[in-house]
Design a protein around this motif. Structure first.
Motif: not given
Length: 405
Positions: A255, A257-259, A262-265
């Motif tokens: 990852i 960023e994780v919230t 939403k998560t971005t890879y």
């Protein structure tokens, strides 16, 4: 390096033992290779001296382990001639790599799209694509085989169309040792815009794949078949395709960023390497590749072909023998039966005489169905085997025939 079989055999401690009071003759190399002392020592060294989690720690051991792991990735990149090190993904083996790619395609294929596999595939290059078809509505097509174990290339060309999105074939058949014309298969697939995955599990012990020369989108192989540890493998993927398909697993490391919204890879290769990897395995796989390159793949190929030709000649002199996979272009694998005898019975008897071969369908049931047999006896040779061991197998097979007839 001069090819010295006596010196090479001394590198493999496991070969110096007896089975049922007989010298071990290990001819099950297509299932897994034996490990040289260099590889065994490297595993011990990792856990004795640098064991730490990677990529996340600022302390000394973590940095040392991270450097060693990423150096192994670069070794593999150079070995297969990948353009970028981030196109090399560490996996648990060929099966995991194929499932990763098939899962990704399952999420981007549309109903009516077509996937082509061949009749010669290991189950691990059939079932994941069946899953992908079930999830996406795509259709699975099969390249038929011919009586000599080769693929019907004319039929393959007829199967290709604008609907073809993926072609997945093995480089070398695990059951028959047949070397497939993968370069031609890739070129034809590209003419209709299809991506190609090559299962290199059986090829990488015998040759150095050049993924840029092949121009395949994906190439997968296992570490344990090339003198490396079990639970290790590699998936090579072209950068554009690894960016295109979604990740297979979620978790730490993959990852950005994780919230909760939403998560971005993460960028490649970390996007596909969730969780703590087999750190020792990856590092030691690099050691195994170094070892094989020290011997030289040209030397390995030439010697294994000698063994193949010698064994084929000696086996041909036995009564009632039937060979499967009789093409000229073969790796050092012989699949055979004796008429009227079950392969399992033969294998069980010669095991008592110290001979380790594989019997059964070799996870390639469609091949066995084609020949209408329950399985075969498969003798697969590696660069640390000898003609003297082949002679011992021949004598054991003669005894098995006498006992079973």
């Amino acid at each position: 390096m001069k090819f010295d079989i006596t010196k090479i055999r001394k590198d493999f401690p496991i070969l110096n033992q007896q089975v049922n009071g007989k010298p071990l003759v290990y001819f099950d190399n297509a299932a897994t290779s034996q490990k040289p002392k260099k590889v065994i020592d490297a595993e011990v060294k990792y856990y004795s001296e640098i064991n730490a989690n990677i990529h996340r720690g600022v302390h000394h051991l973590s940095q040392v382990a991270t450097d060693a792991y990423e150096e192994a990735r670069i070794k593999i990149q150079k070995h297969i001639n990948a353009k970028n090190s981030f196109e090399v993904l560490f996996t648990s083996g060929t099966t995991f790599g194929i499932n990763l790619v098939a899962n990704g395609f399952a999420q981007i294929l549309k109903p009516g799209d077509e996937i082509i596999v061949s009749h010669l595939e290991h189950h691990s290059n059939i079932v994941p694509w069946q899953f992908a078809c079930q999830r996406s509505g795509a259709v699975l097509k099969v390249i038929p085989m011919l009586g000599d174990g080769s693929l019907n290339i004319d039929a393959y060309q007829q199967l290709l169309s604008e609907k073809t999105q993926v072609v997945a074939v093995n480089h070398i058949s695990n059951a028959l040792g047949v070397i497939n014309p993968v370069k031609f298969i890739i070129e034809k697939a590209h003419q209709v815009g299809a991506a190609v995955l090559i299962d290199g599990a059986q090829a990488t012990p015998h040759l150095k794949p050049d993924v840029q020369e092949l121009d395949c989108e994906f190439y997968v192989f296992s570490g344990h078949k090339i003198c490396g540890p079990t639970g290790t493998g590699v998936l090579y993927g072209k950068e554009e395709w690894l960016n295109k398909i979604p990740p297979y697993q979620g978790g730490g490391e993959m990852i950005k960023e994780v919230t909760f919204e939403k998560t971005t890879y993460a960028c490649l290769p970390h996007k596909f390497e969730a969780g703590t990897p087999n750190i020792a395995g990856g590092i030691v796989l690099g050691v195994a590749i170094d070892y094989l390159n020290e011997i030289g793949f040209d030397n390995i190929a030439a010697y294994e072909q000698e063994l193949l030709q010698y064994a084929t000649k000696q086996l041909s002199e036995l009564e009632n023998i039937q060979f499967y996979g009789t093409v000229k272009e073969k790796a050092s694998v012989i699949s055979f039966n004796f008429k009227g005898l079950h392969p399992y019975d033969v294998g069980a008897i010669i095991d008592k005489l110290g001979i380790a071969v594989r019997t059964g369908h070799h996870c390639a049931q469609p091949i066995m169905n084609y020949f209408d047999i329950p399985g075969t006896i498969r003798a697969s040779f590696a660069f640390y085997n000898t003609k003297e061991e082949i002679d011992l197998m021949i004598e054991a097979l003669k005894k098995a025939q006498m006992m079973l007839q």
